[in-house]
Design a protein around this motif. Structure first.
Motif, mmCIF file in Angstrom:
data_model
loop_
_atom_site.group_PDB
_atom_site.id
_atom_site.type_symbol
_atom_site.label_atom_id
_atom_site.label_comp_id
_atom_site.label_asym_id
_atom_site.label_seq_id
_atom_site.Cartn_x
_atom_site.Cartn_y
_atom_site.Cartn_z
ATOM 1 N N ASP A 366 -2.976 -10.232 -22.047
ATOM 2 C CA ASP A 366 -1.585 -10.349 -22.474
ATOM 3 C C ASP A 366 -0.611 -9.778 -21.445
ATOM 4 O O ASP A 366 0.204 -8.915 -21.739
ATOM 5 C CB ASP A 366 -1.367 -9.672 -23.836
ATOM 6 C CG ASP A 366 0.034 -10.008 -24.372
ATOM 7 O OD1 ASP A 366 0.590 -11.036 -23.954
ATOM 8 O OD2 ASP A 366 0.560 -9.226 -25.183
ATOM 9 N N ALA A 367 -0.772 -10.262 -20.225
ATOM 10 C CA ALA A 367 0.103 -9.794 -19.152
ATOM 11 C C ALA A 367 1.556 -10.170 -19.432
ATOM 12 O O ALA A 367 2.473 -9.416 -19.117
ATOM 13 C CB ALA A 367 -0.350 -10.409 -17.820
ATOM 14 N N LYS A 370 3.126 -7.677 -21.714
ATOM 15 C CA LYS A 370 3.383 -6.429 -21.000
ATOM 16 C C LYS A 370 4.665 -6.555 -20.170
ATOM 17 O O LYS A 370 5.505 -5.654 -20.149
ATOM 18 C CB LYS A 370 2.174 -6.135 -20.103
ATOM 19 C CG LYS A 370 2.220 -4.789 -19.440
ATOM 20 C CD LYS A 370 1.828 -3.682 -20.400
ATOM 21 C CE LYS A 370 2.309 -2.339 -19.850
ATOM 22 N NZ LYS A 370 2.515 -1.339 -20.873
ATOM 23 N N MET A 371 4.793 -7.708 -19.493
ATOM 24 C CA MET A 371 5.980 -7.905 -18.661
ATOM 25 C C MET A 371 7.251 -7.935 -19.501
ATOM 26 O O MET A 371 8.283 -7.414 -19.105
ATOM 27 C CB MET A 371 5.855 -9.195 -17.843
ATOM 28 C CG MET A 371 4.911 -9.048 -16.690
ATOM 29 S SD MET A 371 5.317 -10.084 -15.273
ATOM 30 C CE MET A 371 5.108 -11.694 -15.909
ATOM 31 N N GLN A 373 7.702 -6.412 -22.241
ATOM 32 C CA GLN A 373 7.980 -5.045 -22.676
ATOM 33 C C GLN A 373 8.710 -4.256 -21.575
ATOM 34 O O GLN A 373 9.718 -3.596 -21.836
ATOM 35 C CB GLN A 373 6.672 -4.346 -23.033
ATOM 36 C CG GLN A 373 6.890 -3.030 -23.739
ATOM 37 C CD GLN A 373 5.618 -2.232 -23.845
ATOM 38 O OE1 GLN A 373 4.975 -1.914 -22.854
ATOM 39 N NE2 GLN A 373 5.241 -1.903 -25.071
ATOM 40 N N VAL A 374 8.188 -4.410 -20.353
ATOM 41 C CA VAL A 374 8.826 -3.718 -19.225
ATOM 42 C C VAL A 374 10.281 -4.174 -19.096
ATOM 43 O O VAL A 374 11.189 -3.374 -18.914
ATOM 44 C CB VAL A 374 8.062 -3.999 -17.907
ATOM 45 C CG1 VAL A 374 8.840 -3.476 -16.718
ATOM 46 C CG2 VAL A 374 6.683 -3.366 -17.965
ATOM 47 N N THR A 406 10.416 0.012 -28.236
ATOM 48 C CA THR A 406 9.116 0.485 -27.748
ATOM 49 C C THR A 406 8.951 1.948 -28.125
ATOM 50 O O THR A 406 9.849 2.554 -28.713
ATOM 51 C CB THR A 406 9.022 0.353 -26.216
ATOM 52 O OG1 THR A 406 10.082 1.100 -25.622
ATOM 53 C CG2 THR A 406 9.135 -1.102 -25.793
ATOM 54 N N ASP A 410 5.783 4.594 -23.946
ATOM 55 C CA ASP A 410 5.873 3.408 -23.085
ATOM 56 C C ASP A 410 6.914 3.621 -21.996
ATOM 57 O O ASP A 410 6.719 3.245 -20.843
ATOM 58 C CB ASP A 410 6.233 2.168 -23.914
ATOM 59 C CG ASP A 410 5.165 1.841 -24.949
ATOM 60 O OD1 ASP A 410 3.962 2.028 -24.616
ATOM 61 O OD2 ASP A 410 5.523 1.418 -26.061
ATOM 62 N N GLN A 413 5.667 6.081 -19.441
ATOM 63 C CA GLN A 413 4.676 5.456 -18.583
ATOM 64 C C GLN A 413 5.345 4.631 -17.481
ATOM 65 O O GLN A 413 4.955 4.680 -16.315
ATOM 66 C CB GLN A 413 3.798 4.552 -19.445
ATOM 67 C CG GLN A 413 2.423 4.346 -18.883
ATOM 68 C CD GLN A 413 1.643 3.347 -19.721
ATOM 69 O OE1 GLN A 413 2.161 2.742 -20.654
ATOM 70 N NE2 GLN A 413 0.390 3.170 -19.376
ATOM 71 N N LEU A 414 6.376 3.895 -17.875
ATOM 72 C CA LEU A 414 7.059 3.034 -16.902
ATOM 73 C C LEU A 414 7.775 3.869 -15.837
ATOM 74 O O LEU A 414 7.745 3.544 -14.650
ATOM 75 C CB LEU A 414 8.052 2.118 -17.622
ATOM 76 C CG LEU A 414 8.645 1.027 -16.743
ATOM 77 C CD1 LEU A 414 7.590 0.008 -16.352
ATOM 78 C CD2 LEU A 414 9.808 0.340 -17.451
ATOM 79 N N GLN A 417 5.353 5.220 -13.514
ATOM 80 C CA GLN A 417 4.875 4.138 -12.674
ATOM 81 C C GLN A 417 5.811 3.914 -11.481
ATOM 82 O O GLN A 417 5.364 3.719 -10.355
ATOM 83 C CB GLN A 417 4.823 2.872 -13.519
ATOM 84 C CG GLN A 417 3.744 1.900 -13.141
ATOM 85 C CD GLN A 417 3.773 0.726 -14.121
ATOM 86 O OE1 GLN A 417 3.921 0.911 -15.328
ATOM 87 N NE2 GLN A 417 3.673 -0.474 -13.602
#
Ligand SMILES: Nc1nc2c(ncn2[C@@H]2O[C@H](COP(=O)(O)OP(=O)(O)OP(=O)(O)O)[C@@H](O)[C@H]2O)c(=O)[nH]1
Ligand SMILES: [Mg+2]
Length: 444
Positions: A366-367, A370-371, A373-374, A406, A410, A413-414, A417
């Motif tokens: 489920d890329a 994820k995208m 969400q970002v 979110t 989350d 984490q971003l 990152q």
């Protein structure tokens, strides 16, 4: 696309790879596997047999068994033979005086109407003025469907439900001439199977517009039956091209090999999804390389080039190497990747990927989700937060999480990152500088 075949052939050649030198029996064994793979992929029995015979002849002729890179030679021979079988890419015939007319034919649900809009989109990108003509007066809603699609694509649309499909086609041609269209695409009705009524109606429409191109639209998942359908249409209409749709699904790509080699009609486009942009012009070498597991590297490169404008890429690279990357850059980068199409499709094109990861695994990742969400998180930040992530304290992060639907984890984490990426980029560019001053600032 062509997944089973790729995996199987990948297995064969991986097996050969371990053995160093090739023996006669090895080649025979490999070709047996190739043949089973072809049959499994629904390639016509006779086509597969002929294919193997020709590959074997060529392999022996090249004195394959003496060669040091025997495996590479064999892969190349199989690929070249596939390319030959798949045939050359053919340019669109626009005829003399515009509009060029493209007639689309095929069975019910093959994807004609969708293909019509995809062609319109493809032609529009080439700067052509395109009109879509609704000549399927059979299925309720068919006219409306095409109209909606033409609005989506942004091209002209013509319909006339007051008479026959022939009348509609003639009216469309007249209007297209009047509006100085470059191309008129005629969508026609499908039937559950080939019957005389369908053929007759099509023949009349064909005669009334005299198309420069007559494309048969085939569902790639139809398998063996596709050969019969194509033969029937070709004998009656002298097709100038084939469009295989639904290549994105769990299809057996063998139909492409079979239909092309049995009818001799060139494959022109491959449909890879429901959206207007989900269509690739046919490239035999690319498909062949994909079949034998070399991955669609060329296609990947092309897509990447299309998606990232040169400026975009340059600007980002500079920021990245100086470690100044912020959330705006992250967002831009992600959108660039998104424009290349579904991640799943891109990943499938990477060499060897289909052997390592199955279609099901890809679905698990489920890329896309994820995208998204970002993206939601970044869009919930203020401009100041995006350019200066250092100000993201606890309360700001909680607000962003609420705003983007979110969890605070989350968001954390971003942010981590981004900082990690900055750190790595700085280290990388330091390393590059030490190794000879390349990298940062080179393009300034
Ligand atoms: N996944 C995927 N779906 C497709 C593709 N092409 C068409 N479809 C879908 O297949 C269905 C049928 O497509 P249509 O374009 O309506 O097919 P048609 O040949 O015009 O059908 P009729 O007009 O009923 O004969 C639709 O739900 C499309 O969205 C493709 O390349 N990939
Ligand atoms: Mg239709």
């Amino acid at each position: 696309m062509l997944d089973n075949l790729t995996r199987r052939l990948g297995g064969v050649f991986a097996g050969l790879r371990k053995q160093g030198r090739l023996k006669d029996e090895d080649v025979k064994a490999a070709l047996r596997e190739v043949r089973v793979a072809l049959l499994e992929a629904d390639v016509n029995f006779k086509v597969a047999k002929q294919f193997i015979k020709e590959v074997e002849e060529k392999a022996v002729g090249e004195e394959l068994f003496e060669s040091l890179n025997a495996e590479q030679t064999l892969i190349k021979i199989v690929r070249d033979q596939l390319v030959e079988l798949l045939g050359e890419d053919v340019d669109m015939n626009y005829g003399g005086r515009p509009p060029a007319v493209i007639l689309l034919a095929g069975l019910q649900g093959a994807g004609k109407t969708t293909a019509a809009s995809k062609l319109a989109y493809w032609l529009k990108k080439k700067g052509k003025k395109v009109m879509l003509a609704a000549c399927d007066l059979q299925r309720p809603g068919a006219v409306k469907q095409l109209q909606v699609l033409s609005e989506k694509v942004g091209c002209e649309f013509f319909s006339d439900e007051t008479g026959s499909p022939v009348k509609a086609a003639q009216g469309a041609l007249e209007r297209a001439r009047h509006l100085f269209m470059d191309v008129l695409i005629v969508d026609t009705a499908g039937r559950l199977s080939i019957d005389e009524a369908l053929m007759e109606e099509l023949a009349q429409v064909r005669d009334s517009v005299q198309p420069h191109e007559t494309f048969l639209v085939l569902d790639a998942a139809t398998g063996q039956e596709a050969v019969n359908v194509a033969e029937a249409f070709h004998s009656r209409f002298s097709l100038t091209g084939l469009i295989f749709t639904k290549m994105d699904g769990d299809t057996r790509g063998g139909a492409i090999l079979s239909v092309r080699s049995v009818t001799g009609v060139p494959v022109r486009f491959l449909g890879t999804g429901e959206l207007p942009e989900a269509m690739d012009s046919f490239n035999a070498r690319r498909v062949a390389e994909r079949i034998i597991g070399m991955g669609d590297v060329m296609g990947l490169i092309e897509k990447a080039e299309e998606a990232a404008s040169f400026e975009d890429a340059l600007g980002l690279q500079e920021k990245m190497s100086s470690g100044r990357m912020d959330f705006n850059d992250m967002l831009a980068q992600m959108r660039m990747v998104r424009r290349m199409g579904p991640l799943k499709n891109i990943m499938k094109m990477l060499p060897g990927f289909s052997q390592m990861v199955s279609e099901e695994d890809l679905d698990q990742v489920d890329a896309e989700g994820k995208m998204k969400q970002v993206e939601a998180i970044v869009l919930s930040m203020t401009p100041a937060e995006r350019t200066n992530p250092d100000i993201l304290n606890g309360s700001r992060r909680r607000r962003i999480a609420r705003g983007s639907g979110t969890r605070p984890e989350d968001v954390n984490q971003l942010v981590d990152q981004l900082f990690e990426m900055r750190k790595q980029m700085r280290q990388l560019s330091k390393l590059q500088k030490r190794m000879g001053g390349r990298g940062r600032g080179r393009r300034r």
